[in-house]
Write a protein that holds these residues in place. Structure first.
Motif, short mmCIF file in Angstrom:
data_model
loop_
_atom_site.label_atom_id
_atom_site.label_comp_id
_atom_site.label_asym_id
_atom_site.label_seq_id
_atom_site.Cartn_x
_atom_site.Cartn_y
_atom_site.Cartn_z
N GLY A 56 4.67 23.05 58.46
CA GLY A 56 5.59 22.18 58.19
C GLY A 56 6.24 21.64 59.60
N HIS A 79 12.36 17.10 57.92
CA HIS A 79 12.88 16.16 56.51
C HIS A 79 13.38 14.85 56.89
CE1 HIS A 79 10.82 19.32 54.13
NE2 HIS A 79 11.54 19.97 55.05
N CYS A 126 7.32 14.26 49.78
CA CYS A 126 7.58 15.57 50.54
C CYS A 126 7.58 16.82 49.62
CB CYS A 126 8.47 15.42 51.62
SG CYS A 126 8.68 16.98 52.59
N GLU A 158 7.28 15.55 58.03
CA GLU A 158 6.20 16.53 57.34
C GLU A 158 5.05 15.74 56.62
OE1 GLU A 158 7.53 20.06 55.54
OE2 GLU A 158 8.81 20.83 57.07
N SER A 181 2.58 16.93 59.92
CA SER A 181 2.28 18.50 60.02
C SER A 181 1.03 18.83 59.97
CB SER A 181 3.00 18.98 59.04
OG SER A 181 2.45 18.70 57.70
#
Length: 161
Positions: free
Chosen positions: A5, A29, A39, A48, A52
């Motif tokens: 993340g 976020h 997400c 993310e 990520s």
């Protein structure tokens, strides 16, 4: 920290800032693609979802393998890394603009790909120099090990909320 993340923290005067939900600085976020993929938090287009390790991985390769392939000149992998760097740069520049800071530190599991992402990150920062001034992005001292939850938990207990 960019790994499975994307986490974040804000340090002022040598102390990491906290809030009641312990999500202060949750840069992962931040929306970077308003109509993007869903997400795990329920939002769409979070950082993310594009930058990520989970986002960089494919059905046949881990994020580390994608980064290695990009370093060896694979154009598809290079495009994935470039896109992730661009989106990470967008989130970093937005965060720096909001806070008035001029430095970001990137660590975590995807930090090994930072040299490949850095040109795209810096390009996003440079596009906003009139607003941000000169900004710097540095690799985290712990590199890919910075994302280890145990390290964060240990430091948090030493410092306290």
């Amino acid at each position: 920290m960019v790994g499975t993340g994307i986490g974040g923290a804000l340090a002022v005067g040598g102390r990491v800032l906290h809030n009641r939900r312990d999500n202060f600085g949750a840069i992962g976020h931040m929306t970077v693609r308003p109509n993007g993929d869903r997400c795990t938090c329920g939002n769409r287009g979070c950082l993310e979802t594009v930058a990520s390790a989970r986002a960089l991985a494919t059905k046949t390769a881990t994020a580390e393998q994608v980064a290695a392939a990009a370093a060896q000149g694979d154009p598809t992998s290079a495009r994935r890394i470039l896109r992730a760097g661009r989106e990470l740069g967008l989130a970093i520049s937005s965060t720096l603009a909001f806070l008035g800071f001029s430095t970001a530190v990137v660590g975590g599991g995807v930090a090994g790909a930072l040299p490949q992402m850095l040109p795209a990150i810096v390009a996003e920062l440079d596009d906003r120099t009139a607003m941000l001034g000169t900004c710097h992005v540095h690799p985290g001292a712990l590199g890919p090990h910075a994302g280890a939850g145990a390290i964060g938990a240990a430091l948090w207990t030493l410092e306290g909320p």
